[in-house]
Design a protein around this motif. Sequence first.
Motif, PDB file in Angstrom:
ATOM      1  N   GLU A   4      -9.649  54.281 -37.699  1.00  0.00           N
ATOM      2  CA  GLU A   4      -9.014  53.383 -36.736  1.00  0.00           C
ATOM      3  C   GLU A   4      -9.956  52.243 -36.363  1.00  0.00           C
ATOM      4  N   LYS A   5     -11.245  52.559 -36.225  1.00  0.00           N
ATOM      5  CA  LYS A   5     -12.221  51.538 -35.854  1.00  0.00           C
ATOM      6  C   LYS A   5     -12.396  50.515 -36.976  1.00  0.00           C
ATOM      7  N   SER A   6     -12.342  50.977 -38.229  1.00  0.00           N
ATOM      8  CA  SER A   6     -12.455  50.032 -39.345  1.00  0.00           C
ATOM      9  C   SER A   6     -11.172  49.232 -39.494  1.00  0.00           C
ATOM     10  N   LYS A   7     -10.047  49.851 -39.131  1.00  0.00           N
ATOM     11  CA  LYS A   7      -8.768  49.157 -39.257  1.00  0.00           C
ATOM     12  C   LYS A   7      -8.679  47.984 -38.298  1.00  0.00           C
ATOM     13  N   ILE A   8      -9.194  48.150 -37.066  1.00  0.00           N
ATOM     14  CA  ILE A   8      -9.079  47.063 -36.099  1.00  0.00           C
ATOM     15  C   ILE A   8      -9.868  45.846 -36.563  1.00  0.00           C
ATOM     16  N   VAL A   9     -10.960  46.052 -37.288  1.00  0.00           N
ATOM     17  CA  VAL A   9     -11.737  44.932 -37.830  1.00  0.00           C
ATOM     18  C   VAL A   9     -10.890  44.168 -38.842  1.00  0.00           C
ATOM     19  N   LEU A  10     -10.199  44.902 -39.700  1.00  0.00           N
ATOM     20  CA  LEU A  10      -9.335  44.264 -40.692  1.00  0.00           C
ATOM     21  C   LEU A  10      -8.164  43.555 -40.026  1.00  0.00           C
ATOM     22  N   LEU A  11      -7.617  44.180 -38.988  1.00  0.00           N
ATOM     23  CA  LEU A  11      -6.484  43.576 -38.280  1.00  0.00           C
ATOM     24  C   LEU A  11      -6.890  42.258 -37.630  1.00  0.00           C
ATOM     25  N   PHE A  12      -8.059  42.225 -37.026  1.00  0.00           N
ATOM     26  CA  PHE A  12      -8.537  40.995 -36.404  1.00  0.00           C
ATOM     27  C   PHE A  12      -8.669  39.877 -37.450  1.00  0.00           C
ATOM     28  N   LYS A  13      -9.133  40.233 -38.631  1.00  0.00           N
ATOM     29  CA  LYS A  13      -9.269  39.235 -39.687  1.00  0.00           C
ATOM     30  C   LYS A  13      -7.906  38.694 -40.103  1.00  0.00           C
ATOM     31  N   GLU A  14      -6.935  39.598 -40.217  1.00  0.00           N
ATOM     32  CA  GLU A  14      -5.590  39.179 -40.618  1.00  0.00           C
ATOM     33  C   GLU A  14      -4.927  38.342 -39.526  1.00  0.00           C
ATOM     34  N   ILE A  15      -5.122  38.749 -38.282  1.00  0.00           N
ATOM     35  CA  ILE A  15      -4.524  38.013 -37.156  1.00  0.00           C
ATOM     36  C   ILE A  15      -5.094  36.601 -37.088  1.00  0.00           C
ATOM     37  N   GLN A  16      -6.360  36.485 -37.397  1.00  0.00           N
ATOM     38  CA  GLN A  16      -7.016  35.182 -37.375  1.00  0.00           C
ATOM     39  C   GLN A  16      -6.285  34.172 -38.255  1.00  0.00           C
ATOM     40  N   TYR A  17      -5.701  34.661 -39.346  1.00  0.00           N
ATOM     41  CA  TYR A  17      -4.986  33.781 -40.281  1.00  0.00           C
ATOM     42  C   TYR A  17      -3.480  33.760 -40.021  1.00  0.00           C
ATOM     43  N   ASN A  19      -1.333  36.396 -39.318  1.00  0.00           N
ATOM     44  CA  ASN A  19      -0.524  37.513 -39.804  1.00  0.00           C
ATOM     45  C   ASN A  19       0.116  38.223 -38.620  1.00  0.00           C
ATOM     46  N   LYS A  20       1.418  37.985 -38.404  1.00  0.00           N
ATOM     47  CA  LYS A  20       2.124  38.563 -37.254  1.00  0.00           C
ATOM     48  C   LYS A  20       2.266  40.076 -37.395  1.00  0.00           C
ATOM     49  N   ALA A  21       2.434  40.561 -38.603  1.00  0.00           N
ATOM     50  CA  ALA A  21       2.553  42.006 -38.805  1.00  0.00           C
ATOM     51  C   ALA A  21       1.267  42.713 -38.382  1.00  0.00           C
ATOM     52  N   ALA A  22       0.132  42.101 -38.655  1.00  0.00           N
ATOM     53  CA  ALA A  22      -1.154  42.673 -38.254  1.00  0.00           C
ATOM     54  C   ALA A  22      -1.275  42.687 -36.730  1.00  0.00           C
ATOM     55  N   PHE A  23      -0.797  41.632 -36.091  1.00  0.00           N
ATOM     56  CA  PHE A  23      -0.824  41.581 -34.631  1.00  0.00           C
ATOM     57  C   PHE A  23       0.047  42.682 -34.035  1.00  0.00           C
ATOM     58  N   ASP A  24       1.232  42.866 -34.606  1.00  0.00           N
ATOM     59  CA  ASP A  24       2.135  43.920 -34.117  1.00  0.00           C
ATOM     60  C   ASP A  24       1.500  45.299 -34.269  1.00  0.00           C
ATOM     61  N   GLU A  25       0.763  45.498 -35.353  1.00  0.00           N
ATOM     62  CA  GLU A  25       0.103  46.784 -35.581  1.00  0.00           C
ATOM     63  C   GLU A  25      -1.032  46.988 -34.575  1.00  0.00           C
ATOM     64  N   LEU A  26      -1.778  45.924 -34.305  1.00  0.00           N
ATOM     65  CA  LEU A  26      -2.834  46.004 -33.302  1.00  0.00           C
ATOM     66  C   LEU A  26      -2.243  46.365 -31.943  1.00  0.00           C
ATOM     67  N   PHE A  27      -1.150  45.725 -31.597  1.00  0.00           N
ATOM     68  CA  PHE A  27      -0.479  45.974 -30.320  1.00  0.00           C
ATOM     69  C   PHE A  27      -0.053  47.437 -30.227  1.00  0.00           C
ATOM     70  N   ALA A  28       0.543  47.950 -31.293  1.00  0.00           N
ATOM     71  CA  ALA A  28       1.016  49.331 -31.305  1.00  0.00           C
ATOM     72  C   ALA A  28      -0.140  50.324 -31.181  1.00  0.00           C
ATOM     73  N   LEU A  29      -1.269  50.009 -31.790  1.00  0.00           N
ATOM     74  CA  LEU A  29      -2.414  50.913 -31.789  1.00  0.00           C
ATOM     75  C   LEU A  29      -3.166  50.924 -30.460  1.00  0.00           C
ATOM     76  N   TYR A  30      -3.255  49.763 -29.811  1.00  0.00           N
ATOM     77  CA  TYR A  30      -4.168  49.656 -28.666  1.00  0.00           C
ATOM     78  C   TYR A  30      -3.529  49.329 -27.320  1.00  0.00           C
ATOM     79  N   TYR A  31      -2.252  48.977 -27.283  1.00  0.00           N
ATOM     80  CA  TYR A  31      -1.668  48.602 -25.992  1.00  0.00           C
ATOM     81  C   TYR A  31      -1.798  49.720 -24.959  1.00  0.00           C
ATOM     82  N   ASN A  32      -1.386  50.928 -25.321  1.00  0.00           N
ATOM     83  CA  ASN A  32      -1.425  52.033 -24.361  1.00  0.00           C
ATOM     84  C   ASN A  32      -2.846  52.389 -23.947  1.00  0.00           C
ATOM     85  N   LYS A  33      -3.788  52.311 -24.883  1.00  0.00           N
ATOM     86  CA  LYS A  33      -5.183  52.597 -24.555  1.00  0.00           C
ATOM     87  C   LYS A  33      -5.740  51.576 -23.580  1.00  0.00           C
ATOM     88  N   VAL A  34      -5.476  50.307 -23.872  1.00  0.00           N
ATOM     89  CA  VAL A  34      -5.975  49.244 -23.003  1.00  0.00           C
ATOM     90  C   VAL A  34      -5.308  49.303 -21.632  1.00  0.00           C
TER      91      VAL A  34
END
Length: 207
Positions: A4-17, A19-34
Amino acid sequence: MPEEKSKIVLLFKEIQYGNKAAFDELFALYYNKVLAFARQYIKQLESAEEVTSELFVRIWLKREGLSKVLNPEVYLYISIKNACLNLIRSDRKRHLLFAEQTAEQSFEHISDKYNFVAEDKELMKLLDLAVAALPRQRKLIFTLIKEHGLKSSDVAKILGISIRTVENQLYKAVKTLADSISGYLGYHPQVKISRKQPLSDLSLFFL
């Protein structure tokens, strides 16, 4: 957890360019935790949800700058902490004072992992009450490490304290919890386990 920790690094890279799907995945993974972390600072659920949502909106709107973020997970927690503190400073009403997290919230993530403990409602009640009674900083540290799986070094960065302070507070938190259930168990977990492993690694209940 490492995946999960390595995935968030990849998601941030994709979001930077963009990638809305990557943003949605980040939201799903971390919204409740945050959100759960925000609730440690803000008592009102609606306000905690608002600052959490605003954080993710800012991430998307300012996605071009994500390349500067070295540790995305720590970035999320520090950002929400700062947002909560700013909200508290800006609103002097008493309903935005630091929250005392309820017993049900304290172990909602942990209880799923420890069915053998959760089945004993009396034991869970004792643990819940013990966590709720911890000093605020100690409870934050315990929650971030034991529930969210963060490293002591990451928690130190998030809360702006030393790693040694984090480790000392975690030690005291686990000792308090062990003390609180020793009478119910009929033995002290520290005495039973610490001969083979450190108090902070009481896997029977807290890892």
